[in-house]
Motif scaffolding. Structure first.
Motif, PDB file in Angstrom:
ATOM      1  N   GLU A   1       0.977  -1.276   0.082  1.00 49.92           N
ATOM      2  CA  GLU A   1      -0.047  -0.045  -0.066  1.00 49.92           C
ATOM      3  C   GLU A   1       0.951   1.431  -0.160  1.00 49.92           C
TER       4      GLU A   1
ATOM      5  N   VAL B   1      -6.256  12.748  -1.996  1.00 48.36           N
ATOM      6  CA  VAL B   1      -7.629  12.721  -2.587  1.00 48.36           C
ATOM      7  C   VAL B   1      -7.837  14.256  -2.731  1.00 48.36           C
TER       8      VAL B   1
ATOM      9  N   ASP C   1      -6.533  11.671   2.621  1.00 48.12           N
ATOM     10  CA  ASP C   1      -5.601  10.838   2.045  1.00 48.12           C
ATOM     11  C   ASP C   1      -6.269   9.435   2.260  1.00 48.12           C
ATOM     12  N   VAL C   2      -5.810   8.255   1.349  1.00 52.74           N
ATOM     13  CA  VAL C   2      -5.892   6.856   1.337  1.00 52.74           C
ATOM     14  C   VAL C   2      -4.991   6.128   0.957  1.00 52.74           C
ATOM     15  N   GLU C   3      -4.876   5.127   1.675  1.00 50.61           N
ATOM     16  CA  GLU C   3      -3.620   3.916   1.355  1.00 50.61           C
ATOM     17  C   GLU C   3      -4.228   3.000   0.477  1.00 50.61           C
ATOM     18  N   ALA C   4      -3.375   2.608  -0.611  1.00 49.10           N
ATOM     19  CA  ALA C   4      -3.996   1.759  -1.451  1.00 49.10           C
ATOM     20  C   ALA C   4      -2.822   1.170  -2.408  1.00 49.10           C
TER      21      ALA C   4
ATOM     22  N   ALA D   1      -6.865   2.919  -5.050  1.00 46.78           N
ATOM     23  CA  ALA D   1      -7.056   4.162  -4.429  1.00 46.78           C
ATOM     24  C   ALA D   1      -8.415   4.974  -4.784  1.00 46.78           C
TER      25      ALA D   1
ATOM     26  N   ALA E   1     -11.280   3.484  -2.769  1.00 44.38           N
ATOM     27  CA  ALA E   1     -11.161   4.017  -1.367  1.00 44.38           C
ATOM     28  C   ALA E   1     -11.592   5.377  -1.336  1.00 44.38           C
ATOM     29  N   ALA E   2     -11.208   6.142  -2.298  1.00 41.85           N
ATOM     30  CA  ALA E   2     -11.465   7.535  -2.312  1.00 41.85           C
ATOM     31  C   ALA E   2     -13.102   7.738  -2.491  1.00 41.85           C
TER      32      ALA E   2
ATOM     33  N   ALA F   1     -14.424   6.722   0.911  1.00 42.72           N
ATOM     34  CA  ALA F   1     -14.280   7.652   1.810  1.00 42.72           C
ATOM     35  C   ALA F   1     -14.847   8.957   1.868  1.00 42.72           C
TER      36      ALA F   1
END
Length: 122
Positions: free
Chosen positions: A19, A24, A39-42, A48, A51-52, A55
């Motif tokens: 990751e 974002v 932010d995201v972790e991917a 990503a 996840a964005a 979230a």
């Protein structure tokens, strides 16, 4: 920067690596600036994006963009000299010579009055 595509199916690049941090951004308005919203972790761009969406999608997921943190830079005054000594006196009205234009307008108005008189409009 990758624009988030909320309808995209899982892509071949999705998923197996370590990751990485992704920033974002949300577009303020069409054609406008982008504001960092979190932010995201991917491990990949596709992950990503998903996840964005999960979230940060409050309204329009098409306004989200993701970019790896390693590709984000900042320009500071140490890197670039801001401001300057450019002569901007052209911005101030007192530097304009408006007299020739005033004479032209006055002559044009006189011609219009004379033409109206000849047509019998006055």
């Amino acid at each position: 920067m990758t624009q988030v595509d909320p309808g995209a199916e899982s892509r071949a690049e999705a998923g197996d690596g370590a990751e990485k941090p992704w920033a974002v951004f949300r577009q303020d308005k069409p054609g406008g600036y982008h504001t960092h919203c979190g932010d995201v972790e991917a491990p990949s761009a596709a992950d990503a994006e998903q996840a964005a969406i999960a979230a940060f999608t409050d309204d329009d997921p098409n306004s989200l963009w993701v970019v790896q943190h390693q590709y984000i830079g900042e320009v500071t005054e140490d890197d670039v000299s801001f401001g300057g000594t450019t002569n901007k006196s052209y911005r101030f009205a007192q530097t304009y010579n408006v007299d020739p234009a005033a004479e032209e307008v006055e002559a044009s108005e006189s011609e219009q009055i004379e033409a109206e008189k000849q047509r019998g409009e006055i």
